[in-house]
Design a protein around this motif. Structure first.
Motif, PDB file in Angstrom:
ATOM      1  N   HIS A  21       8.721 -24.748 -18.828  1.00  0.00           N
ATOM      2  CA  HIS A  21       9.899 -25.349 -19.088  1.00  0.00           C
ATOM      3  C   HIS A  21      11.042 -24.565 -18.590  1.00  0.00           C
ATOM      4  O   HIS A  21      11.201 -23.186 -18.749  1.00  0.00           O
ATOM      5  N   CYS A  22      12.050 -25.116 -17.979  1.00  0.00           N
ATOM      6  CA  CYS A  22      12.901 -24.465 -17.072  1.00  0.00           C
ATOM      7  C   CYS A  22      14.437 -24.926 -17.658  1.00  0.00           C
ATOM      8  O   CYS A  22      14.526 -26.058 -17.780  1.00  0.00           O
ATOM      9  N   LYS A  23      15.203 -23.848 -17.789  1.00  0.00           N
ATOM     10  CA  LYS A  23      16.713 -24.313 -18.175  1.00  0.00           C
ATOM     11  C   LYS A  23      17.631 -23.634 -16.918  1.00  0.00           C
ATOM     12  O   LYS A  23      17.402 -22.308 -17.018  1.00  0.00           O
ATOM     13  N   LYS A  24      18.476 -24.137 -16.452  1.00  0.00           N
ATOM     14  CA  LYS A  24      19.413 -23.597 -15.714  1.00  0.00           C
ATOM     15  C   LYS A  24      20.503 -23.030 -16.685  1.00  0.00           C
ATOM     16  O   LYS A  24      21.306 -23.574 -17.269  1.00  0.00           O
ATOM     17  N   ILE A  25      20.898 -21.775 -16.290  1.00  0.00           N
ATOM     18  CA  ILE A  25      21.909 -21.194 -17.177  1.00  0.00           C
ATOM     19  C   ILE A  25      23.059 -21.206 -16.350  1.00  0.00           C
ATOM     20  O   ILE A  25      24.156 -21.796 -16.846  1.00  0.00           O
ATOM     21  N   ASN A  26      23.185 -20.861 -15.066  1.00  0.00           N
ATOM     22  CA  ASN A  26      24.156 -21.067 -14.288  1.00  0.00           C
ATOM     23  C   ASN A  26      23.295 -21.054 -12.772  1.00  0.00           C
ATOM     24  O   ASN A  26      22.075 -21.187 -12.554  1.00  0.00           O
ATOM     25  N   GLU A  27      24.289 -21.346 -11.458  1.00  0.00           N
ATOM     26  CA  GLU A  27      23.778 -21.368 -10.281  1.00  0.00           C
ATOM     27  C   GLU A  27      22.874 -20.538 -10.017  1.00  0.00           C
ATOM     28  O   GLU A  27      21.856 -20.732  -9.069  1.00  0.00           O
ATOM     29  N   ASP A  28      22.967 -19.218 -10.558  1.00  0.00           N
ATOM     30  CA  ASP A  28      21.991 -18.158 -10.247  1.00  0.00           C
ATOM     31  C   ASP A  28      21.301 -17.649 -11.025  1.00  0.00           C
ATOM     32  O   ASP A  28      20.486 -16.224 -11.097  1.00  0.00           O
ATOM     33  N   PHE A  29      20.827 -18.239 -12.205  1.00  0.00           N
ATOM     34  CA  PHE A  29      20.084 -17.874 -13.307  1.00  0.00           C
ATOM     35  C   PHE A  29      19.474 -18.960 -13.999  1.00  0.00           C
ATOM     36  O   PHE A  29      19.793 -19.686 -14.478  1.00  0.00           O
ATOM     37  N   TYR A  30      18.090 -18.769 -13.974  1.00  0.00           N
ATOM     38  CA  TYR A  30      17.172 -19.652 -14.577  1.00  0.00           C
ATOM     39  C   TYR A  30      16.457 -19.013 -15.581  1.00  0.00           C
ATOM     40  O   TYR A  30      15.871 -17.805 -15.123  1.00  0.00           O
ATOM     41  N   VAL A  31      16.067 -19.664 -16.777  1.00  0.00           N
ATOM     42  CA  VAL A  31      15.212 -19.122 -17.487  1.00  0.00           C
ATOM     43  C   VAL A  31      13.852 -20.020 -17.559  1.00  0.00           C
ATOM     44  O   VAL A  31      13.936 -21.345 -17.941  1.00  0.00           O
ATOM     45  N   ILE A  32      12.678 -19.530 -17.280  1.00  0.00           N
ATOM     46  CA  ILE A  32      11.536 -20.265 -17.364  1.00  0.00           C
ATOM     47  C   ILE A  32      10.420 -20.057 -18.592  1.00  0.00           C
ATOM     48  O   ILE A  32      10.174 -18.832 -18.281  1.00  0.00           O
ATOM     49  N   HIS A  33      10.168 -20.663 -19.209  1.00  0.00           N
ATOM     50  CA  HIS A  33       8.840 -20.329 -20.215  1.00  0.00           C
ATOM     51  C   HIS A  33       7.717 -20.981 -19.790  1.00  0.00           C
ATOM     52  O   HIS A  33       7.621 -21.942 -19.322  1.00  0.00           O
ATOM     53  N   ILE A  34       6.668 -20.325 -19.654  1.00  0.00           N
ATOM     54  CA  ILE A  34       5.261 -20.539 -19.339  1.00  0.00           C
ATOM     55  C   ILE A  34       4.354 -20.278 -20.175  1.00  0.00           C
ATOM     56  O   ILE A  34       4.274 -19.070 -20.832  1.00  0.00           O
ATOM     57  N   PHE A  35       3.412 -21.468 -20.548  1.00  0.00           N
ATOM     58  CA  PHE A  35       2.558 -21.403 -21.608  1.00  0.00           C
ATOM     59  C   PHE A  35       1.253 -22.269 -21.469  1.00  0.00           C
ATOM     60  O   PHE A  35       1.519 -23.250 -20.670  1.00  0.00           O
ATOM     61  N   LYS A  36       0.484 -22.048 -22.102  1.00  0.00           N
ATOM     62  CA  LYS A  36      -0.708 -22.844 -22.003  1.00  0.00           C
ATOM     63  C   LYS A  36      -0.520 -24.264 -22.584  1.00  0.00           C
ATOM     64  O   LYS A  36       0.298 -24.290 -23.567  1.00  0.00           O
ATOM     65  N   HIS A  37      -1.422 -25.218 -22.009  1.00  0.00           N
ATOM     66  CA  HIS A  37      -0.935 -26.674 -22.650  1.00  0.00           C
ATOM     67  C   HIS A  37      -1.378 -26.689 -24.263  1.00  0.00           C
ATOM     68  O   HIS A  37      -0.562 -27.334 -24.961  1.00  0.00           O
ATOM     69  N   GLU A  38      -2.350 -25.858 -24.614  1.00  0.00           N
ATOM     70  CA  GLU A  38      -2.505 -26.060 -26.092  1.00  0.00           C
ATOM     71  C   GLU A  38      -1.361 -25.220 -27.133  1.00  0.00           C
ATOM     72  O   GLU A  38      -1.589 -25.578 -28.253  1.00  0.00           O
ATOM     73  N   ASN A  39      -0.533 -24.770 -26.489  1.00  0.00           N
ATOM     74  CA  ASN A  39       0.517 -24.225 -27.010  1.00  0.00           C
ATOM     75  C   ASN A  39       1.956 -24.650 -27.000  1.00  0.00           C
ATOM     76  O   ASN A  39       2.827 -24.576 -27.445  1.00  0.00           O
ATOM     77  N   LYS A  40       1.910 -26.243 -26.270  1.00  0.00           N
ATOM     78  CA  LYS A  40       2.898 -27.034 -26.053  1.00  0.00           C
ATOM     79  C   LYS A  40       3.638 -27.389 -27.392  1.00  0.00           C
ATOM     80  O   LYS A  40       4.900 -27.282 -27.392  1.00  0.00           O
ATOM     81  N   SER A  41       3.151 -27.638 -28.304  1.00  0.00           N
ATOM     82  CA  SER A  41       3.548 -28.193 -29.535  1.00  0.00           C
ATOM     83  C   SER A  41       4.330 -26.937 -30.294  1.00  0.00           C
ATOM     84  O   SER A  41       5.105 -26.919 -30.710  1.00  0.00           O
ATOM     85  N   ILE A  42       3.712 -25.650 -30.216  1.00  0.00           N
ATOM     86  CA  ILE A  42       4.377 -24.466 -30.813  1.00  0.00           C
ATOM     87  C   ILE A  42       5.430 -24.149 -29.775  1.00  0.00           C
ATOM     88  O   ILE A  42       6.505 -23.778 -30.532  1.00  0.00           O
TER      89      ILE A  42
END
Length: 95
Positions: free
Chosen positions: A64-85
């Motif tokens: 899941h990627c969220k653009k904070i501004n032009e030079d800053f992104y936050v990416i959360h990476i997780f296993k498929h089984e944790n998607k609902s969590i």
């Protein structure tokens, strides 16, 4: 991991904003190799890492990627089984 962590998985933080390519991808893949099943990797990056996404999908990871501004992104990476969590716990406050 304890069952209580399933309801509230631990975030592991990784900041790759100052790394030159291909070091961000190397650092992210290395972190994923040792990530516990119920942990979520939270990556701070200076760009959206499109080449990484294919590698993640092939290895059964979600992101899941969220653009904070032009030079800053936050990416959360997780296993498929944790998607609902992830959706319940972090998606609305994914910064």
């Amino acid at each position: 991991m304890r069952d209580s962590n399933r309801a509230n998985p631990e975030l592991v933080l990784l900041d790759v904003r100052e790394l030159a390519p291909p070091e961000p991808m190397t650092a992210i893949l290395s972190a994923l190799a040792i990530l516990a099943p119920q942990q979520i990797l939270k990556v701070s990056h200076r760009r959206e890492p499109f080449p990484l996404y294919e590698r993640l999908e092939a290895a059964d990871w979600c992101h899941h990627c969220k653009k904070i501004n032009e030079d800053f992104y936050v990416i959360h990476i997780f296993k498929h089984e944790n998607k609902s969590i992830f959706k319940q716990t972090y998606e609305h406050s994914a910064e």
